[in-house]
Motif scaffolding. Sequence first.
Motif, mmCIF file in Angstrom:
data_model
loop_
_atom_site.group_PDB
_atom_site.id
_atom_site.type_symbol
_atom_site.label_atom_id
_atom_site.label_comp_id
_atom_site.label_asym_id
_atom_site.label_seq_id
_atom_site.Cartn_x
_atom_site.Cartn_y
_atom_site.Cartn_z
ATOM 1 N N GLN A 39 0.833 -1.205 0.000
ATOM 2 C CA GLN A 39 0.000 0.000 0.000
ATOM 3 C C GLN A 39 0.866 1.252 0.000
ATOM 4 O O GLN A 39 0.573 2.229 -0.698
ATOM 5 N N ARG A 42 2.260 1.674 -3.469
ATOM 6 C CA ARG A 42 1.241 2.212 -4.385
ATOM 7 C C ARG A 42 1.011 3.707 -4.144
ATOM 8 O O ARG A 42 0.836 4.479 -5.093
ATOM 9 N N ALA A 43 1.003 4.096 -2.872
ATOM 10 C CA ALA A 43 0.813 5.512 -2.546
ATOM 11 C C ALA A 43 1.978 6.342 -3.082
ATOM 12 O O ALA A 43 1.782 7.451 -3.607
ATOM 13 N N ILE A 45 3.885 5.582 -5.673
ATOM 14 C CA ILE A 45 3.746 5.620 -7.134
ATOM 15 C C ILE A 45 2.685 6.640 -7.538
ATOM 16 O O ILE A 45 2.873 7.417 -8.478
ATOM 17 N N ALA A 46 1.568 6.659 -6.831
ATOM 18 C CA ALA A 46 0.492 7.605 -7.136
ATOM 19 C C ALA A 46 0.971 9.040 -6.925
ATOM 20 O O ALA A 46 0.668 9.932 -7.723
ATOM 21 N N ALA A 47 1.735 9.287 -5.855
ATOM 22 C CA ALA A 47 2.252 10.634 -5.587
ATOM 23 C C ALA A 47 3.224 11.053 -6.695
ATOM 24 O O ALA A 47 3.194 12.211 -7.157
ATOM 25 N N ARG A 49 3.244 9.952 -9.776
ATOM 26 C CA ARG A 49 2.440 10.171 -10.982
ATOM 27 C C ARG A 49 1.792 11.547 -10.937
ATOM 28 O O ARG A 49 1.791 12.284 -11.928
ATOM 29 N N GLU A 50 1.235 11.894 -9.793
ATOM 30 C CA GLU A 50 0.597 13.203 -9.641
ATOM 31 C C GLU A 50 1.613 14.327 -9.822
ATOM 32 O O GLU A 50 1.316 15.349 -10.434
ATOM 33 N N GLU A 53 2.308 14.664 -13.513
ATOM 34 C CA GLU A 53 1.179 15.317 -14.176
ATOM 35 C C GLU A 53 1.167 16.814 -13.890
ATOM 36 O O GLU A 53 0.899 17.624 -14.778
#
Length: 134
Positions: A39, A42-43, A45-47, A49-50, A53
Amino acid sequence: MSGRNVDFGDRLAAAAAAKQALLEKARAKANDPELARKQAERAAIAAAREAREAERRAAKKAEEDRIAAEADRIAAEREAERAAAEAAVAAAEEAARLEREAKRAAKPVLSEAEQKAARDARYAARKARKSKKR
């Protein structure tokens, strides 16, 4: 159920036991350090990615601003060129007007008698040309 005599209470107990087993399984997963690590991964990776972006959005905005500034600069240059062209045309028209006035002033003013004599001479020359053709 075939061949067995199962009553409602047995079914309720079986359902409760199944729910309890699922709950225990979920609690065991929640306390699993491997799940927590995944988890967190994943967090992260999401950060990331954000962040990428956001960086792309900022770059796109900067490019749009640069293009808008370039368009404004080009529009201003075109407006300046148009104004210069209009000024050049106005200056040329003024020069042509002054030249016409200068020619008009330089042209001798003939009296009525002189104008009539010149007209009669033109008429006589035209008659002479016509009589030669025949």
